[in-house]
Design a protein around this motif. Structure first.
Motif, PDB file in Angstrom:
ATOM      1  N   GLY A  29       0.783  -1.226   0.000  1.00 44.34           N
ATOM      2  CA  GLY A  29       0.000   0.000   0.000  1.00 44.34           C
ATOM      3  C   GLY A  29       0.815   1.275   0.000  1.00 44.34           C
ATOM      4  N   LEU A  30       0.103   2.354  -0.230  1.00 52.38           N
ATOM      5  CA  LEU A  30       0.649   3.710  -0.207  1.00 52.38           C
ATOM      6  C   LEU A  30      -0.300   4.561   0.621  1.00 52.38           C
ATOM      7  N   THR A  31       0.217   5.374   1.526  1.00 54.11           N
ATOM      8  CA  THR A  31      -0.607   6.275   2.327  1.00 54.11           C
ATOM      9  C   THR A  31      -0.084   7.698   2.199  1.00 54.11           C
ATOM     10  N   ALA A  32      -1.014   8.652   2.205  1.00 52.69           N
ATOM     11  CA  ALA A  32      -0.657  10.067   2.177  1.00 52.69           C
ATOM     12  C   ALA A  32      -1.590  10.797   3.129  1.00 52.69           C
ATOM     13  N   GLU A  33      -1.077  11.774   3.848  1.00 54.96           N
ATOM     14  CA  GLU A  33      -1.876  12.522   4.809  1.00 54.96           C
ATOM     15  C   GLU A  33      -1.329  13.931   4.965  1.00 54.96           C
ATOM     16  N   ASN A  34      -2.122  14.757   5.680  1.00 51.74           N
ATOM     17  CA  ASN A  34      -1.733  16.145   5.952  1.00 51.74           C
ATOM     18  C   ASN A  34      -1.477  16.923   4.671  1.00 51.74           C
ATOM     19  N   GLY A  35      -2.272  16.628   3.638  1.00 57.41           N
ATOM     20  CA  GLY A  35      -2.096  17.327   2.372  1.00 57.41           C
ATOM     21  C   GLY A  35      -2.939  18.587   2.284  1.00 57.41           C
ATOM     22  N   GLY A  36      -2.817  19.289   1.180  1.00 57.22           N
ATOM     23  CA  GLY A  36      -3.598  20.492   0.932  1.00 57.22           C
ATOM     24  C   GLY A  36      -4.872  20.141   0.193  1.00 57.22           C
ATOM     25  N   LEU A  37      -4.824  20.189  -1.138  1.00 53.18           N
ATOM     26  CA  LEU A  37      -5.982  19.820  -1.931  1.00 53.18           C
ATOM     27  C   LEU A  37      -6.357  18.363  -1.685  1.00 53.18           C
ATOM     28  N   ILE A  38      -5.356  17.484  -1.756  1.00 54.37           N
ATOM     29  CA  ILE A  38      -5.581  16.070  -1.417  1.00 54.37           C
ATOM     30  C   ILE A  38      -5.296  15.908   0.069  1.00 54.37           C
ATOM     31  N   ARG A  39      -6.369  15.827   0.836  1.00 56.79           N
ATOM     32  CA  ARG A  39      -6.232  15.790   2.289  1.00 56.79           C
ATOM     33  C   ARG A  39      -5.702  14.452   2.772  1.00 56.79           C
ATOM     34  N   ALA A  40      -6.130  13.374   2.137  1.00 62.41           N
ATOM     35  CA  ALA A  40      -5.671  12.039   2.526  1.00 62.41           C
ATOM     36  C   ALA A  40      -5.813  11.101   1.335  1.00 62.41           C
ATOM     37  N   LEU A  41      -4.966  10.056   1.326  1.00 61.89           N
ATOM     38  CA  LEU A  41      -4.985   9.093   0.223  1.00 61.89           C
ATOM     39  C   LEU A  41      -4.528   7.743   0.742  1.00 61.89           C
ATOM     40  N   ARG A  42      -5.155   6.686   0.231  1.00 57.76           N
ATOM     41  CA  ARG A  42      -4.751   5.325   0.575  1.00 57.76           C
ATOM     42  C   ARG A  42      -4.908   4.440  -0.652  1.00 57.76           C
ATOM     43  N   ALA A  43      -3.786   3.781  -1.049  1.00 57.99           N
ATOM     44  CA  ALA A  43      -3.790   2.854  -2.187  1.00 57.99           C
ATOM     45  C   ALA A  43      -3.418   1.471  -1.687  1.00 57.99           C
ATOM     46  N   ASP A  44      -4.214   0.464  -2.057  1.00 57.58           N
ATOM     47  CA  ASP A  44      -3.973  -0.915  -1.627  1.00 57.58           C
ATOM     48  C   ASP A  44      -3.566  -1.789  -2.812  1.00 57.58           C
ATOM     49  N   GLU A  45      -2.602  -2.700  -2.554  1.00 56.37           N
ATOM     50  CA  GLU A  45      -2.149  -3.674  -3.543  1.00 56.37           C
ATOM     51  C   GLU A  45      -1.736  -2.981  -4.843  1.00 56.37           C
ATOM     52  N   VAL A  46      -0.603  -2.321  -4.755  1.00 56.27           N
ATOM     53  CA  VAL A  46      -0.083  -1.545  -5.879  1.00 56.27           C
ATOM     54  C   VAL A  46       1.024  -2.328  -6.572  1.00 56.27           C
ATOM     55  N   GLN A  47       1.015  -2.347  -7.891  1.00 59.14           N
ATOM     56  CA  GLN A  47       2.105  -2.962  -8.647  1.00 59.14           C
ATOM     57  C   GLN A  47       2.370  -2.143  -9.904  1.00 59.14           C
ATOM     58  N   ALA A  48       3.631  -2.138 -10.335  1.00 57.31           N
ATOM     59  CA  ALA A  48       4.008  -1.361 -11.516  1.00 57.31           C
ATOM     60  C   ALA A  48       5.324  -1.904 -12.070  1.00 57.31           C
ATOM     61  N   ARG A  49       5.606  -1.540 -13.305  1.00 52.79           N
ATOM     62  CA  ARG A  49       6.862  -1.911 -13.949  1.00 52.79           C
ATOM     63  C   ARG A  49       7.710  -0.650 -14.094  1.00 52.79           C
ATOM     64  N   VAL A  50       8.985  -0.781 -13.728  1.00 49.26           N
ATOM     65  CA  VAL A  50       9.912   0.341 -13.828  1.00 49.26           C
ATOM     66  C   VAL A  50      10.904   0.049 -14.945  1.00 49.26           C
ATOM     67  N   GLY A  51      10.964   0.943 -15.925  1.00 49.58           N
ATOM     68  CA  GLY A  51      11.869   0.761 -17.056  1.00 49.58           C
ATOM     69  C   GLY A  51      13.114   1.623 -16.919  1.00 49.58           C
ATOM     70  N   LEU A  52      14.222   1.168 -17.570  1.00 52.12           N
ATOM     71  CA  LEU A  52      15.499   1.883 -17.492  1.00 52.12           C
ATOM     72  C   LEU A  52      15.818   2.647 -18.768  1.00 52.12           C
ATOM     73  N   SER A  53      14.957   2.526 -19.786  1.00 47.23           N
ATOM     74  CA  SER A  53      15.274   3.177 -21.053  1.00 47.23           C
ATOM     75  C   SER A  53      15.262   4.693 -20.955  1.00 47.23           C
ATOM     76  N   GLY A  54      14.623   5.217 -19.931  1.00 48.26           N
ATOM     77  CA  GLY A  54      14.578   6.669 -19.784  1.00 48.26           C
ATOM     78  C   GLY A  54      15.683   7.224 -18.912  1.00 48.26           C
ATOM     79  N   VAL A  55      16.591   6.350 -18.441  1.00 46.88           N
ATOM     80  CA  VAL A  55      17.651   6.821 -17.545  1.00 46.88           C
ATOM     81  C   VAL A  55      18.508   7.878 -18.232  1.00 46.88           C
ATOM     82  N   ARG A  56      18.809   7.660 -19.535  1.00 47.35           N
ATOM     83  CA  ARG A  56      19.635   8.634 -20.250  1.00 47.35           C
ATOM     84  C   ARG A  56      18.941   9.988 -20.354  1.00 47.35           C
ATOM     85  N   ARG A  57      17.585  10.007 -20.226  1.00 49.47           N
ATOM     86  CA  ARG A  57      16.842  11.271 -20.205  1.00 49.47           C
ATOM     87  C   ARG A  57      16.679  11.801 -18.786  1.00 49.47           C
TER      88      ARG A  57
END
Length: 500
Positions: A61-89
């Motif tokens: 999960g991901l949690t966020a709090e004490n924000g301005g416009l987004i006062r609070a946020l909670r994300a459950d079971e997050v997955q993503a792919r991270v690529g390296l082709s943009g490292v040179r950029r």
């Protein structure tokens, strides 16, 4: 020698790859990514531990709090792919982001810090301050999101003009061609808002996010029993403006309970709702709602005023009005509601035009009422003193409505009663001449009797209309006129003689 150089380059490349991969799998990258997201939404953000399969990362999960416009946020079971082709950029490429459930609370009234990243490439320090060196300087300090899917999105928004809550939405987000912009597609789910009187079942919605502004390109919802709501607009901080069309709504679904059996038909309305202007003290004026409304196939029944008109006109046609035209414009700000360009018409029977202002529960309406000639011939003076011939071949009379919503008042009935009394009084001289023809010996009594007759006629006018409502116009008028004739010298002897 050349072979050694090629081998060295390959080894350096593999070494750099494994070093980058090692950094991705470290806790430093998790902290960096949390800071990056935190800067993007203006809140304190924290990722749970990552687990890796190659370049695919997962976290509970991901949690966020004490924000301005987004006062609070909670994300459950997050997955993503991270690529390296943009490292040179100088960027980490994040793609295929999937979230099982995302809960977001937003408050456009919050004056706290908010972030408005210049693009979808958001930055943060990639390494702790204690670390450094040549390689650390090569690490990207930006993350670039290309796509995301949210299986279940729940969000709550509070604004100066009211609130909105959405549950179980399905969301798809893709980076747009414009820098820093995202295309958003939503489907399914339920939405409830203080601006609308019915839960809305989302059919589909398309929009865009760019530089802190949300654009709703188009959206469609099911509302009430079988109605459809189309909506578009934009939102930025405390400012918003939305345009909509509501169609195929049953009138009885919108009116108060005691009106549900009186008014039927299909309602259609086009409207705009927008935030009020910001005041000097930082507060906002009332939300403004304006639009136009039309009732199709409308029928109005079981209304006391219709029964009264039916009694006046000596016809049952007024007891059930089928509208050939029914429309108005409206403008609401706070507790003030203005209804303008009101038109209510039943072909070949009656037409009402005018405007009404409602402040709290106080009414102030100015109308003109048109009826077909001959409708009120049973009421003396109604079609000569109250209603005057005008446009559309109708007889017209002004109508003023005051009082409160629970106890409205109108001035038409009083003017009809007064006109009936005046008309009866006008009839006295001619009737007096007829009486003199058959009762010369009573002529000396005429002046005094005429005065008494005038006073009695005014009272009789009131009795006529009351009796009209109770027994029908014909009986009321007949009784009133007969009672008036009885007061005229010479009338009784003649009637008695005729009976004999």
């Amino acid at each position: 020698m050349i072979a050694i150089l090629v081998l060295a380059v390959l080894l350096a490349g593999f070494g750099g790859y494994f070093w980058l991969k090692s950094y991705l799998h470290s806790d430093d990258f998790r902290v960096f990514l949390g800071d990056t997201v935190g800067e993007a939404i203006g809140a304190e953000t924290h990722f749970e531990l990552f687990t890796w399969q190659g370049m695919q990362a997962q976290t509970e999960g991901l949690t966020a709090e004490n924000g301005g416009l987004i006062r609070a946020l909670r994300a459950d079971e997050v997955q993503a792919r991270v690529g390296l082709s943009g490292v040179r950029r100088g960027v980490w490429e994040v793609s295929g982001l999937r979230v099982k459930q995302l809960d977001v609370e937003m408050d456009t009234r919050n004056e706290g810090p908010t972030a408005e990243p210049a693009s979808d490439e958001i930055t943060a320090d990639p390494t702790p301050e204690s670390e450094g060196g040549f390689l650390s300087g090569l690490l990207p300090n930006r993350a670039e999101l290309s796509s995301a899917e949210i299986e279940r999105l729940n969000f709550k928004v509070e604004t100066a003009g009211g609130g909105l809550q959405a549950t179980n939405l399905i969301a798809r987000i893709d980076a747009a061609q414009a820098k820093g912009a995202f295309d958003i597609n939503l489907s399914s789910g339920m939405i409830e808002t203080s601006w609308f009187g019915s839960p809305m079942e989302l059919i589909s919605a398309r929009g865009k996010y760019q530089q802190g502004r949300i654009y709703l390109t188009d959206s469609s919802y099911r509302v009430y029993e079988r109605g459809i709501l189309d909506l578009n607009g934009e939102l930025e901080g405390g400012d918003f403006g939305f345009y909509g069309q509501l169609r195929d709504i049953k009138a009885e679904e919108l009116v108060p309970e005691d009106w549900q059996k009186r008014l039927t038909g299909d309602l259609t309305t086009q409207f705009k709702v927008q935030s009020g202007a910001e005041q000097v003290d930082g507060s906002r004026a009332d939300t403004i709602l304006r639009g136009q409304l039309e009732l199709k196939n409308g029928v109005l029944t079981s209304l006391p005023v219709l029964d009264t008109i039916a009694a006046y006109a000596n016809t049952r046609r007024f007891r059930r009005l089928q509208f050939s035209e029914a429309k108005m414009k409206y403008h609401r700000a706070g507790d003030r509601l203005e209804l303008t360009d009101i038109v209510l018409a039943s072909e070949g029977l009656v037409r009402v035009e005018g405007r009404m202002t409602i402040v709290g529960d106080q009414l102030d309406g100015r109308f003109k009422v048109g009826i077909i000639p001959g409708t009120l011939t049973h009421i003396p003076g109604a079609e000569t003193k109250v209603f005057i011939r005008g446009e559309k071949g109708l007889l017209w009379s002004p109508l003023r409505i005051t009082g409160t919503i629970d106890a409205p008042k109108e001035d038409l009935s009083d003017r009809m009663i007064a006109a009936a009394g005046e008309r009866m009084f006008e009839l006295v001289p001619e009737t007096g001449k007829m009486a003199l023809k058959f009762a010369h010996n009573s002529a000396v009594q005429l002046p005094g009797k005429a005065i008494e007759t005038g006073e009695g006629a005014l009272d009789t006018g009131v009795d006529v209309l009351q009796k009209t409502l109770e027994e029908g116009p014909a009986s009321g008028v007949e009784s009133g006129v007969r009672g008036m004739l009885d007061l005229i010298p010479g009338s009784q002897p003649r009637r008695k003689k005729d009976e004999e």
